[in-house]
Design a protein around this motif. Sequence first.
Motif, PDB file in Angstrom:
ATOM      1  N   GLU A 126      10.275  -9.817  -5.123  1.00  0.00           N
ATOM      2  CA  GLU A 126       8.912 -10.103  -4.766  1.00  0.00           C
ATOM      3  C   GLU A 126       8.010 -10.016  -5.965  1.00  0.00           C
ATOM      4  OE1 GLU A 126       6.059  -7.707  -1.686  1.00  0.00           O
ATOM      5  OE2 GLU A 126       8.114  -7.438  -1.666  1.00  0.00           O
ATOM      6  N   ILE A 127       7.061 -11.058  -5.928  1.00  0.00           N
ATOM      7  CA  ILE A 127       5.864 -10.916  -7.038  1.00  0.00           C
ATOM      8  C   ILE A 127       4.679 -11.125  -6.115  1.00  0.00           C
ATOM      9  CG2 ILE A 127       4.962 -12.407  -8.930  1.00  0.00           C
ATOM     10  CD1 ILE A 127       7.603 -13.386  -9.653  1.00  0.00           C
ATOM     11  N   LYS A 128       3.536 -10.623  -6.363  1.00  0.00           N
ATOM     12  CA  LYS A 128       2.545 -10.522  -5.463  1.00  0.00           C
ATOM     13  C   LYS A 128       1.226 -10.110  -6.489  1.00  0.00           C
ATOM     14  CE  LYS A 128       3.867 -10.714  -0.935  1.00  0.00           C
ATOM     15  NZ  LYS A 128       3.725  -9.715   0.638  1.00  0.00           N
ATOM     16  N   GLU A 129      -0.097 -10.668  -6.083  1.00  0.00           N
ATOM     17  CA  GLU A 129      -1.135 -10.045  -6.416  1.00  0.00           C
ATOM     18  C   GLU A 129      -2.158  -9.612  -5.158  1.00  0.00           C
ATOM     19  OE1 GLU A 129      -3.295 -12.788  -8.579  1.00  0.00           O
ATOM     20  OE2 GLU A 129      -2.069 -12.700 -10.338  1.00  0.00           O
ATOM     21  N   LEU A 130      -2.528  -8.374  -4.979  1.00  0.00           N
ATOM     22  CA  LEU A 130      -3.103  -7.697  -4.180  1.00  0.00           C
ATOM     23  C   LEU A 130      -4.507  -7.078  -4.438  1.00  0.00           C
ATOM     24  CD1 LEU A 130      -0.263  -5.637  -2.116  1.00  0.00           C
ATOM     25  CD2 LEU A 130      -1.085  -7.942  -1.830  1.00  0.00           C
ATOM     26  N   SER A 131      -5.439  -6.987  -3.780  1.00  0.00           N
ATOM     27  CA  SER A 131      -6.798  -6.253  -3.944  1.00  0.00           C
ATOM     28  C   SER A 131      -7.389  -5.764  -2.688  1.00  0.00           C
ATOM     29  CB  SER A 131      -7.687  -7.362  -4.763  1.00  0.00           C
ATOM     30  OG  SER A 131      -8.176  -8.360  -3.773  1.00  0.00           O
ATOM     31  N   ASN A 132      -8.138  -4.808  -2.916  1.00  0.00           N
ATOM     32  CA  ASN A 132      -8.871  -4.145  -1.798  1.00  0.00           C
ATOM     33  C   ASN A 132     -10.351  -3.933  -2.651  1.00  0.00           C
ATOM     34  OD1 ASN A 132      -8.772  -1.723  -3.228  1.00  0.00           O
ATOM     35  ND2 ASN A 132      -7.078  -0.946  -1.579  1.00  0.00           N
ATOM     36  N   HIS A 133     -11.101  -3.191  -1.722  1.00  0.00           N
ATOM     37  CA  HIS A 133     -12.441  -3.075  -2.288  1.00  0.00           C
ATOM     38  C   HIS A 133     -12.537  -1.955  -3.555  1.00  0.00           C
ATOM     39  CE1 HIS A 133     -11.828   0.402   0.244  1.00  0.00           C
ATOM     40  NE2 HIS A 133     -12.831   1.062  -0.224  1.00  0.00           N
ATOM     41  N   GLU A 134     -11.337  -1.372  -3.930  1.00  0.00           N
ATOM     42  CA  GLU A 134     -11.085  -0.239  -4.937  1.00  0.00           C
ATOM     43  C   GLU A 134     -10.651  -0.875  -5.997  1.00  0.00           C
ATOM     44  OE1 GLU A 134      -9.613   3.192  -2.855  1.00  0.00           O
ATOM     45  OE2 GLU A 134     -11.538   4.230  -2.999  1.00  0.00           O
ATOM     46  N   GLU A 135      -9.283  -1.500  -5.868  1.00  0.00           N
ATOM     47  CA  GLU A 135      -8.319  -1.831  -6.968  1.00  0.00           C
ATOM     48  C   GLU A 135      -7.861  -3.223  -6.954  1.00  0.00           C
ATOM     49  OE1 GLU A 135      -4.948   0.733  -7.165  1.00  0.00           O
ATOM     50  OE2 GLU A 135      -5.267   1.265  -5.111  1.00  0.00           O
ATOM     51  N   GLN A 136      -7.287  -3.569  -7.956  1.00  0.00           N
ATOM     52  CA  GLN A 136      -6.385  -4.771  -8.099  1.00  0.00           C
ATOM     53  C   GLN A 136      -5.055  -4.431  -8.421  1.00  0.00           C
ATOM     54  OE1 GLN A 136      -9.787  -7.048 -10.083  1.00  0.00           O
ATOM     55  NE2 GLN A 136      -8.547  -8.634  -9.301  1.00  0.00           N
ATOM     56  N   ILE A 137      -4.094  -5.228  -8.143  1.00  0.00           N
ATOM     57  CA  ILE A 137      -2.752  -5.066  -8.533  1.00  0.00           C
ATOM     58  C   ILE A 137      -1.975  -6.357  -8.687  1.00  0.00           C
ATOM     59  CG2 ILE A 137      -2.457  -2.653  -7.921  1.00  0.00           C
ATOM     60  CD1 ILE A 137      -0.399  -3.561  -5.798  1.00  0.00           C
ATOM     61  N   SER A 138      -1.135  -6.320  -9.804  1.00  0.00           N
ATOM     62  CA  SER A 138      -0.296  -7.445  -9.828  1.00  0.00           C
ATOM     63  C   SER A 138       1.052  -6.904 -10.106  1.00  0.00           C
ATOM     64  CB  SER A 138      -0.509  -8.432 -11.020  1.00  0.00           C
ATOM     65  OG  SER A 138      -1.698  -9.088 -10.904  1.00  0.00           O
ATOM     66  N   TYR A 139       2.029  -7.422  -9.268  1.00  0.00           N
ATOM     67  CA  TYR A 139       3.452  -6.560  -9.161  1.00  0.00           C
ATOM     68  C   TYR A 139       4.677  -7.434  -9.325  1.00  0.00           C
ATOM     69  CZ  TYR A 139       3.856  -6.704  -4.133  1.00  0.00           C
ATOM     70  OH  TYR A 139       4.032  -6.884  -2.982  1.00  0.00           O
ATOM     71  N   ILE A 140       5.647  -6.970  -9.797  1.00  0.00           N
ATOM     72  CA  ILE A 140       6.975  -7.515  -9.610  1.00  0.00           C
ATOM     73  C   ILE A 140       8.142  -6.457  -9.215  1.00  0.00           C
ATOM     74  CG2 ILE A 140       8.952  -8.754 -10.790  1.00  0.00           C
ATOM     75  CD1 ILE A 140       7.225  -9.824 -12.797  1.00  0.00           C
ATOM     76  N   ILE A 141       8.916  -6.787  -8.328  1.00  0.00           N
ATOM     77  CA  ILE A 141      10.065  -5.822  -7.714  1.00  0.00           C
ATOM     78  C   ILE A 141      11.327  -6.617  -7.997  1.00  0.00           C
ATOM     79  CG2 ILE A 141      10.862  -4.671  -5.866  1.00  0.00           C
ATOM     80  CD1 ILE A 141       8.266  -4.278  -4.531  1.00  0.00           C
ATOM     81  N   VAL A 142      12.105  -5.910  -8.711  1.00  0.00           N
ATOM     82  CA  VAL A 142      13.515  -6.540  -8.899  1.00  0.00           C
ATOM     83  C   VAL A 142      14.592  -5.515  -8.379  1.00  0.00           C
ATOM     84  CG1 VAL A 142      12.709  -7.652 -10.834  1.00  0.00           C
ATOM     85  CG2 VAL A 142      13.734  -5.680 -11.367  1.00  0.00           C
ATOM     86  N   GLN A 143      15.609  -6.047  -8.227  1.00  0.00           N
ATOM     87  CA  GLN A 143      16.831  -5.286  -7.480  1.00  0.00           C
ATOM     88  C   GLN A 143      18.202  -5.863  -8.269  1.00  0.00           C
ATOM     89  OE1 GLN A 143      16.389  -5.641  -3.167  1.00  0.00           O
ATOM     90  NE2 GLN A 143      17.363  -3.619  -2.979  1.00  0.00           N
TER      91      GLN A 143
END
Length: 202
Positions: A102-119
């Motif tokens: 998975e690779i995504k970028e998410l945000s809400n009113h407090e924070e932003q994140i970009s992430y990668i999940i590997v297995q």
Amino acid sequence: MESENVDMNIIPPQIAGGAMDAVEKRFFETEAEAKTFFENTSKRLLSVNEWGKYAGMSSFQLMDAHGIRADRTAEPGDFIRIDIPGPGTHAGMGYDWVRVKEIKELSNHEEQISYIIVQPCSHPMDKDGAIAHFFKDDATSTFIIRKFGLVVSAEEHGRNEIPNTDHGKFLDKSRNFVVGMAAKVGLSYPQWKNLVKGLLQN
């Protein structure tokens, strides 16, 4: 980037085996500085082929869904070939392998994140074969770039880390036990700490 009432807890739950967390932070004086740094660091996170120069111990090569070397940023479904010190596995043709789940970028009113999940996964040319990694395929590694206010962090979170000793050749199982146990007792922590530090370099 997804926003509004987004669940930012994207790290898979810890159920069995070992877990590890490596976090490094940078602090900024203005929102503009923090936002620019977050955006640049998020791009650096996707440049998997550069990870080795930060981590120091292992080298990382991005491979596409067909197992061909890829000189670009990571995409879901890609493989990452890992060359760690010492002998590799027969199943992995000398390397350890993970797949980008998975690779995504998410945000809400407090924070932003970009992430990668590997297995952990099998070799790309042997997709139904033995897992070619020292951990079982229940394990995950989640790499995150996070902006919370004026703080930008780089993080690595390992979950459900169990040595891969159930299948494959005897030498592979023995090697995976040794490497997996070394990682479980924290010998892999310096590598991930170096990586998250390196991702936050200017």
